[in-house]
Design a protein around this motif. Sequence first.
Motif, PDB file in Angstrom:
ATOM      1  N   GLY A  81       0.821  -1.206   0.000  1.00 58.25           N
ATOM      2  CA  GLY A  81       0.000   0.000   0.000  1.00 58.25           C
ATOM      3  C   GLY A  81       0.854   1.253   0.000  1.00 58.25           C
ATOM      4  O   GLY A  81       0.585   2.201  -0.746  1.00 58.25           O
ATOM      5  N   ALA A  82       1.896   1.261   0.821  1.00 56.96           N
ATOM      6  CA  ALA A  82       2.784   2.420   0.864  1.00 56.96           C
ATOM      7  C   ALA A  82       3.495   2.589  -0.468  1.00 56.96           C
ATOM      8  O   ALA A  82       3.668   3.707  -0.963  1.00 56.96           O
ATOM      9  CB  ALA A  82       3.805   2.252   1.993  1.00 56.96           C
ATOM     10  N   GLY A  83       3.904   1.474  -1.071  1.00 59.41           N
ATOM     11  CA  GLY A  83       4.585   1.537  -2.361  1.00 59.41           C
ATOM     12  C   GLY A  83       3.697   2.101  -3.453  1.00 59.41           C
ATOM     13  O   GLY A  83       4.162   2.877  -4.298  1.00 59.41           O
ATOM     14  N   ARG A  84       2.434   1.742  -3.426  1.00 58.42           N
ATOM     15  CA  ARG A  84       1.515   2.278  -4.441  1.00 58.42           C
ATOM     16  C   ARG A  84       1.325   3.780  -4.268  1.00 58.42           C
ATOM     17  O   ARG A  84       1.203   4.523  -5.246  1.00 58.42           O
ATOM     18  CB  ARG A  84       0.181   1.536  -4.365  1.00 58.42           C
ATOM     19  CG  ARG A  84       0.232   0.125  -4.954  1.00 58.42           C
ATOM     20  CD  ARG A  84      -1.140  -0.506  -5.048  1.00 58.42           C
ATOM     21  NE  ARG A  84      -1.646  -0.883  -3.734  1.00 58.42           N
ATOM     22  CZ  ARG A  84      -1.403  -2.055  -3.151  1.00 58.42           C
ATOM     23  NH1 ARG A  84      -0.635  -2.948  -3.748  1.00 58.42           N
ATOM     24  NH2 ARG A  84      -1.921  -2.348  -1.969  1.00 58.42           N
ATOM     25  N   ARG A  85       1.308   4.233  -3.027  1.00 57.37           N
ATOM     26  CA  ARG A  85       1.183   5.676  -2.784  1.00 57.37           C
ATOM     27  C   ARG A  85       2.435   6.410  -3.261  1.00 57.37           C
ATOM     28  O   ARG A  85       2.352   7.496  -3.841  1.00 57.37           O
ATOM     29  CB  ARG A  85       0.951   5.943  -1.308  1.00 57.37           C
ATOM     30  CG  ARG A  85      -0.404   5.488  -0.790  1.00 57.37           C
ATOM     31  CD  ARG A  85      -0.520   5.727   0.705  1.00 57.37           C
ATOM     32  NE  ARG A  85      -0.508   7.143   1.020  1.00 57.37           N
ATOM     33  CZ  ARG A  85      -0.364   7.635   2.251  1.00 57.37           C
ATOM     34  NH1 ARG A  85      -0.188   6.797   3.267  1.00 57.37           N
ATOM     35  NH2 ARG A  85      -0.370   8.933   2.458  1.00 57.37           N
ATOM     36  N   LEU A  86       3.591   5.793  -3.044  1.00 56.94           N
ATOM     37  CA  LEU A  86       4.841   6.417  -3.473  1.00 56.94           C
ATOM     38  C   LEU A  86       4.989   6.406  -4.987  1.00 56.94           C
ATOM     39  O   LEU A  86       5.444   7.378  -5.592  1.00 56.94           O
ATOM     40  CB  LEU A  86       6.031   5.699  -2.825  1.00 56.94           C
ATOM     41  CG  LEU A  86       6.217   5.925  -1.323  1.00 56.94           C
ATOM     42  CD1 LEU A  86       7.212   4.933  -0.743  1.00 56.94           C
ATOM     43  CD2 LEU A  86       6.684   7.352  -1.054  1.00 56.94           C
ATOM     44  N   SER A  87       4.581   5.309  -5.617  1.00 53.31           N
ATOM     45  CA  SER A  87       4.734   5.210  -7.070  1.00 53.31           C
ATOM     46  C   SER A  87       3.785   6.138  -7.804  1.00 53.31           C
ATOM     47  O   SER A  87       4.112   6.656  -8.873  1.00 53.31           O
ATOM     48  CB  SER A  87       4.519   3.764  -7.531  1.00 53.31           C
ATOM     49  OG  SER A  87       3.203   3.338  -7.257  1.00 53.31           O
ATOM     50  N   TYR A  94       7.401  11.962   2.172  1.00 52.74           N
ATOM     51  CA  TYR A  94       7.581  12.008   3.626  1.00 52.74           C
ATOM     52  C   TYR A  94       6.258  11.783   4.347  1.00 52.74           C
ATOM     53  O   TYR A  94       6.241  11.240   5.461  1.00 52.74           O
ATOM     54  CB  TYR A  94       8.225  13.330   4.058  1.00 52.74           C
ATOM     55  CG  TYR A  94       7.489  14.570   3.610  1.00 52.74           C
ATOM     56  CD1 TYR A  94       6.468  15.118   4.372  1.00 52.74           C
ATOM     57  CD2 TYR A  94       7.815  15.197   2.409  1.00 52.74           C
ATOM     58  CE1 TYR A  94       5.792  16.260   3.963  1.00 52.74           C
ATOM     59  CE2 TYR A  94       7.155  16.339   1.993  1.00 52.74           C
ATOM     60  CZ  TYR A  94       6.137  16.861   2.763  1.00 52.74           C
ATOM     61  OH  TYR A  94       5.470  17.982   2.348  1.00 52.74           O
ATOM     62  N   GLU A  95       5.125  12.158   3.725  1.00 48.55           N
ATOM     63  CA  GLU A  95       3.828  11.889   4.336  1.00 48.55           C
ATOM     64  C   GLU A  95       3.528  10.393   4.334  1.00 48.55           C
ATOM     65  O   GLU A  95       2.953   9.854   5.280  1.00 48.55           O
ATOM     66  CB  GLU A  95       2.728  12.663   3.614  1.00 48.55           C
ATOM     67  CG  GLU A  95       2.771  14.164   3.855  1.00 48.55           C
ATOM     68  CD  GLU A  95       1.561  14.885   3.282  1.00 48.55           C
ATOM     69  OE1 GLU A  95       0.664  14.202   2.727  1.00 48.55           O
ATOM     70  OE2 GLU A  95       1.515  16.121   3.394  1.00 48.55           O
ATOM     71  N   VAL A  96       3.944   9.721   3.270  1.00 48.24           N
ATOM     72  CA  VAL A  96       3.770   8.270   3.213  1.00 48.24           C
ATOM     73  C   VAL A  96       4.591   7.601   4.317  1.00 48.24           C
ATOM     74  O   VAL A  96       4.118   6.679   4.998  1.00 48.24           O
ATOM     75  CB  VAL A  96       4.184   7.724   1.834  1.00 48.24           C
ATOM     76  CG1 VAL A  96       4.053   6.202   1.807  1.00 48.24           C
ATOM     77  CG2 VAL A  96       3.343   8.342   0.729  1.00 48.24           C
ATOM     78  N   LEU A  97       5.815   8.076   4.522  1.00 46.50           N
ATOM     79  CA  LEU A  97       6.666   7.479   5.543  1.00 46.50           C
ATOM     80  C   LEU A  97       6.158   7.762   6.952  1.00 46.50           C
ATOM     81  O   LEU A  97       6.444   7.003   7.882  1.00 46.50           O
ATOM     82  CB  LEU A  97       8.103   7.990   5.402  1.00 46.50           C
ATOM     83  CG  LEU A  97       8.815   7.667   4.085  1.00 46.50           C
ATOM     84  CD1 LEU A  97      10.281   8.070   4.169  1.00 46.50           C
ATOM     85  CD2 LEU A  97       8.686   6.199   3.716  1.00 46.50           C
ATOM     86  N   LEU A  98       5.412   8.839   7.122  1.00 47.47           N
ATOM     87  CA  LEU A  98       4.863   9.174   8.431  1.00 47.47           C
ATOM     88  C   LEU A  98       3.654   8.311   8.804  1.00 47.47           C
ATOM     89  O   LEU A  98       3.297   8.225   9.979  1.00 47.47           O
ATOM     90  CB  LEU A  98       4.443  10.649   8.473  1.00 47.47           C
ATOM     91  CG  LEU A  98       5.555  11.685   8.632  1.00 47.47           C
ATOM     92  CD1 LEU A  98       5.018  13.088   8.371  1.00 47.47           C
ATOM     93  CD2 LEU A  98       6.180  11.600  10.020  1.00 47.47           C
ATOM     94  N   ALA A  99       3.035   7.687   7.814  1.00 49.99           N
ATOM     95  CA  ALA A  99       1.842   6.881   8.074  1.00 49.99           C
ATOM     96  C   ALA A  99       2.161   5.711   9.000  1.00 49.99           C
ATOM     97  O   ALA A  99       3.203   5.078   8.885  1.00 49.99           O
ATOM     98  CB  ALA A  99       1.262   6.366   6.755  1.00 49.99           C
ATOM     99  N   GLU A 100       1.254   5.415   9.923  1.00 52.43           N
ATOM    100  CA  GLU A 100       1.492   4.372  10.909  1.00 52.43           C
ATOM    101  C   GLU A 100       1.627   2.992  10.277  1.00 52.43           C
ATOM    102  O   GLU A 100       2.286   2.106  10.834  1.00 52.43           O
ATOM    103  CB  GLU A 100       0.360   4.355  11.942  1.00 52.43           C
ATOM    104  CG  GLU A 100       0.331   5.589  12.846  1.00 52.43           C
ATOM    105  CD  GLU A 100      -0.727   5.490  13.919  1.00 52.43           C
ATOM    106  OE1 GLU A 100      -1.432   4.443  13.949  1.00 52.43           O
ATOM    107  OE2 GLU A 100      -0.867   6.424  14.721  1.00 52.43           O
ATOM    108  N   ASP A 101       1.007   2.794   9.117  1.00 50.39           N
ATOM    109  CA  ASP A 101       1.058   1.475   8.493  1.00 50.39           C
ATOM    110  C   ASP A 101       2.214   1.327   7.512  1.00 50.39           C
ATOM    111  O   ASP A 101       2.301   0.351   6.772  1.00 50.39           O
ATOM    112  CB  ASP A 101      -0.260   1.161   7.780  1.00 50.39           C
ATOM    113  CG  ASP A 101      -0.603   2.178   6.702  1.00 50.39           C
ATOM    114  OD1 ASP A 101       0.069   3.228   6.629  1.00 50.39           O
ATOM    115  OD2 ASP A 101      -1.542   1.910   5.918  1.00 50.39           O
TER     116      ASP A 101
END
Length: 263
Positions: A81-87, A94-101
């Motif tokens: 999920g984080a990878g899809r947000r980054l891609s 940095y907002e993606v990295l701040l997410a708890e998941d």
Amino acid sequence: MLVAGSLSNAVENGLRPAVDARLQPEAHGSAAAARLVADGGKDPDIVSLADVTLFDALLSVDWLAEFATNALVVAYDPDTGAGRRLSGGRDPWYEVLLAEDTSLGRTDPDLDPLGYRTLFCLELATGYYGTDRDLRKAVPEPDQRYPETQLLSQFETGAIDAAVVYRNMAEQRDYDYVDLPAEIDLSDPALAERYGTTSYELADETVVSGDVISYGSTLRNESERTRDVFETHITGEYLTDFGFTVPDDYPRYTGNVPESLTD
């Protein structure tokens, strides 16, 4: 040879075929490698580290050669999920990295320059993006630290969503990654003063400051064979083939360099 973990693949698969000598490279985080030599645990002919300041801080060598540079990137797994947000670029990295998941892998700053450079990058990003939260404090999790030689295996097995790595590491393994602005990726000599506003105190109380990423090497035991390997190591075309950047003025020597290397 005792080398930084980020040099391991290039030395094994680029330098080894380019020389006639039998190489015995061993890879560690650069701070750990420097301590092994300083404490007498290892006596390599060649030492190559990912941060030239460690030669003075931990080894006190007579001379060294700077031979390559690099940049920090955020590698990610596009199937998470984080990878899809980054891609997709929908949200700032940095907002993606701040997410708890989101689980971010990094190396131990007490063992490896990549570890403390990750902290430098996050600190610089806080000011660069004007975030409400201190990214250096908010993003890293203690249980997400790995030795440099194990970080990528954690990434590849899906144990973490993303990792701060050197660009050459991501390119060698064909990882998806986010390019970072020069103001925070520690790659631009023109921004050295900006990078220098960051620092980290190692476990032995040695303080390292932010600077342009620069790899350095020194030859400790000189013979015709070790000298030939060293010269190929710091000037070989394999470096750019394996994702490193080699500035026009490199290799750049510092200190009391043997005449046999400068003739």
